[in-house]
Structure formats: structure tokens, C-alpha cells
Design a protein around this motif. Structure first.
Motif, PDB file in Angstrom:
ATOM      1  N   VAL A 203       0.885  -1.179   0.000  1.00  0.00           N
ATOM      2  CA  VAL A 203       0.000   0.000   0.000  1.00  0.00           C
ATOM      3  C   VAL A 203       0.918   1.223   0.000  1.00  0.00           C
ATOM      4  O   VAL A 203       1.381   1.660   1.056  1.00  0.00           O
ATOM      5  CB  VAL A 203      -0.933   0.017   1.228  1.00  0.00           C
ATOM      6  N   GLU A 211      -7.426  -0.605   3.142  1.00  0.00           N
ATOM      7  CA  GLU A 211      -7.526  -1.734   2.227  1.00  0.00           C
ATOM      8  C   GLU A 211      -7.530  -3.061   2.975  1.00  0.00           C
ATOM      9  O   GLU A 211      -7.230  -4.108   2.406  1.00  0.00           O
ATOM     10  CB  GLU A 211      -6.374  -1.700   1.221  1.00  0.00           C
ATOM     11  N   ARG A 214      -8.660  -6.766   1.860  1.00  0.00           N
ATOM     12  CA  ARG A 214      -7.981  -7.622   0.891  1.00  0.00           C
ATOM     13  C   ARG A 214      -6.809  -8.408   1.477  1.00  0.00           C
ATOM     14  O   ARG A 214      -6.162  -9.170   0.766  1.00  0.00           O
ATOM     15  CB  ARG A 214      -7.516  -6.809  -0.322  1.00  0.00           C
TER      16      ARG A 214
END
Length: 239
Positions: A203, A211, A214
Motif C-alpha cells: 500500500v 484496504e 484484501r
């Protein structure tokens, strides 16, 4: 740059106040640890560190913020793999920016007593123990740091003598200059890095929590196990 001392905020950190400076080429202070001694070189703290607790740098001193440590962390794979707590973040920044031969940590043990002081300045939040996808095994994250540092020719060692969640070798201040990279398995380290590439949990912004859906905890546990095996250690999870 040869030997870097990295100071945390554990209760014993104040012992470093009286240490002779001569053994260390640079001193990196994490969060409140700049208060331990006035001759720090770098003060590292996150975006939400209160302004009133931030130091005013003197000549030759530098503040290190997310503008500096996020790119450094990304150079070593990012927060999800490295562990999102400031001791690991500051260590990776030091590896990236200072390229030491020895990174000696003190007051960063991530061990918090059930009563009494948790930090040298009183009682604080045990940030490394929070429930977080990046901190499922503190031992594994310290194993990864130690192995990646060794690949760079840097020995990561622990100067403290008390309980610790870090797996770095313990050394005395007198022996810190003789420290050499710890043992590790190149084949297992390569396997761990290949899994990191396959998972692609990077990231670039550093805001990994945006996020989080995921990231597979089971996959990260497999990765933690590989890093611990690369450092020849058993798995122990935080959460």
C-alpha cells in the motif's frame, strides 16, 4: 555510518541518559524518547503524535515524519509486511536512510507489565499489542527486520536485558561494535520474499487500514512462519 542507537520509551529507557555518546555514531529517538537525552540526531514520530509532545530540534537534529518513513518502509515491502508500530517503522527508516553496520535498540521490547509504569514517562497505550492485521506475530516481524538488515550487512541487536518480544541477539554496550548480522537461512528468506510478491499486499500511501479487506490473515500467518523459520525460531502470535 557505523553504529546507530535506537531509543524507545520503555521504563528502562532512562538508563541511556548517562551512557557515553562515544559508542554510537547516531541516535534515533522514537516518539517521546527524545526526552531521554538531549543529543539525539533524529526524532521519529507518526502524523498523530501531539504537537505539544514534539521536540524543537537544535542545530544538527532532524525530525522524521511520514513524509520520510513511508517511502523508506515501502522500500522494504511496506507496513503490512513490516509491522505497523513505530519501533519497526523507525528501524526500517534507519536501515534505509542511515545504512548502519549495527542497529542497537534499547527500550523497544514491546513488553508491558501488568502493573506500574509501562513507559518511562508514566502509563501509555501498548500500541504493538493492539489487534491489527500487521502485528499478528511481533516475533515474526522482528525476525523479518533482522533478516532483511542482515542482507544489507547490518546487525540488529538488543541492548536491554529484560523480557522482550524482539528476537534480536542481546549484546552489551561494550560489545556493540563487535556485533555482526545474526544467523538466517537465505533459501527460506527468498521463499518469504516470493510469497510477499505473490500476495502483493503493498500500500504505497502507507494507509493499509483502508484496504484491510484484501489482506488474508491466514496468508500473513504463513508468511510470519516463513520469516521465523528463516531466523530459525518458532511461531508465536500476538492475536
Amino acid at each position: 555510518m557505523a553504529i546507530v542507537l535506537m531509543l524507545g520509551s520503555a521504563p528502562m529507557a532512562t538508563e541511556a541518559t548517562a551512557w557515553p555518546r562515544g559508542r554510537f555514531d547516531r541516535i534515533v529517538a522514537i516518539n517521546n524518547a527524545w526526552r531521554v537525552r538531549a543529543d539525539w540526531d533524529y526524532s521519529v514520530f507518526p502524523w498523530d503524535f501531539p504537537v505539544e509532545r514534539q521536540p524543537v530540534p537544535a542545530a544538527g537534529q532532524q525530525l522524521v515524519t511520514e513524509a520520510d518513513f513511508v517511502p523508506a518502509q515501502n522500500a522494504f515491502g511496506g507496513f503490512v509486511y513490516a509491522g505497523a508500530t513505530m519501533a519497526f517503522t523507525a528501524a526500517y527508516w534507519a536501515l534505509h536512510a542511515l545504512r548502519p553496520q549495527v542497529l542497537a535498540v534499547f527500550g523497544c521490547d514491546m513488553h508491558y507489565p501488568k502493573s506500574g509504569l509501562t513507559h518511562f514517562y508514566g502509563t501509555g497505550s501498548p500500541d504493538p499489542l493492539r489487534v491489527d492485521i500487521t502485528l499478528r506475530s511481533l516475533e515474526a516481524k522482528s525476525a523479518r527486520l533482522m533478516v532483511l538488515a542482515a542482507m544489507q550487512g547490518c546487525a540488529v541487536v538488543n541492548l536491554s536485558t529484560g523480557p522482550s518480544r524482539l528476537i534480536f541477539p542481546r549484546v552489551s554496550r561494550a560489545a556493540v561494535a563487535q556485533a555482526r548480522p545474526g544467523r538466517w537461512c537465505p533459501d527460506l528468506a527468498a521463499e518469504a520474499m516470493a510469497l510477499e510478491e505473490e500476495l502483493d499486499y503493498r500500500v504505497p500511501s502507507g494507509r493499509y487500514w483502508e484496504e484491510a479487506e484484501r489482506f488474508d490473515p491466514a496468508a500473513l500467518d504463513r508468511l510470519d512462519a516463513l520469516w521465523l523459520q528463516a531466523a530459525s525460531l518458532p511461531l508465536r502470535q500476538t492475536a
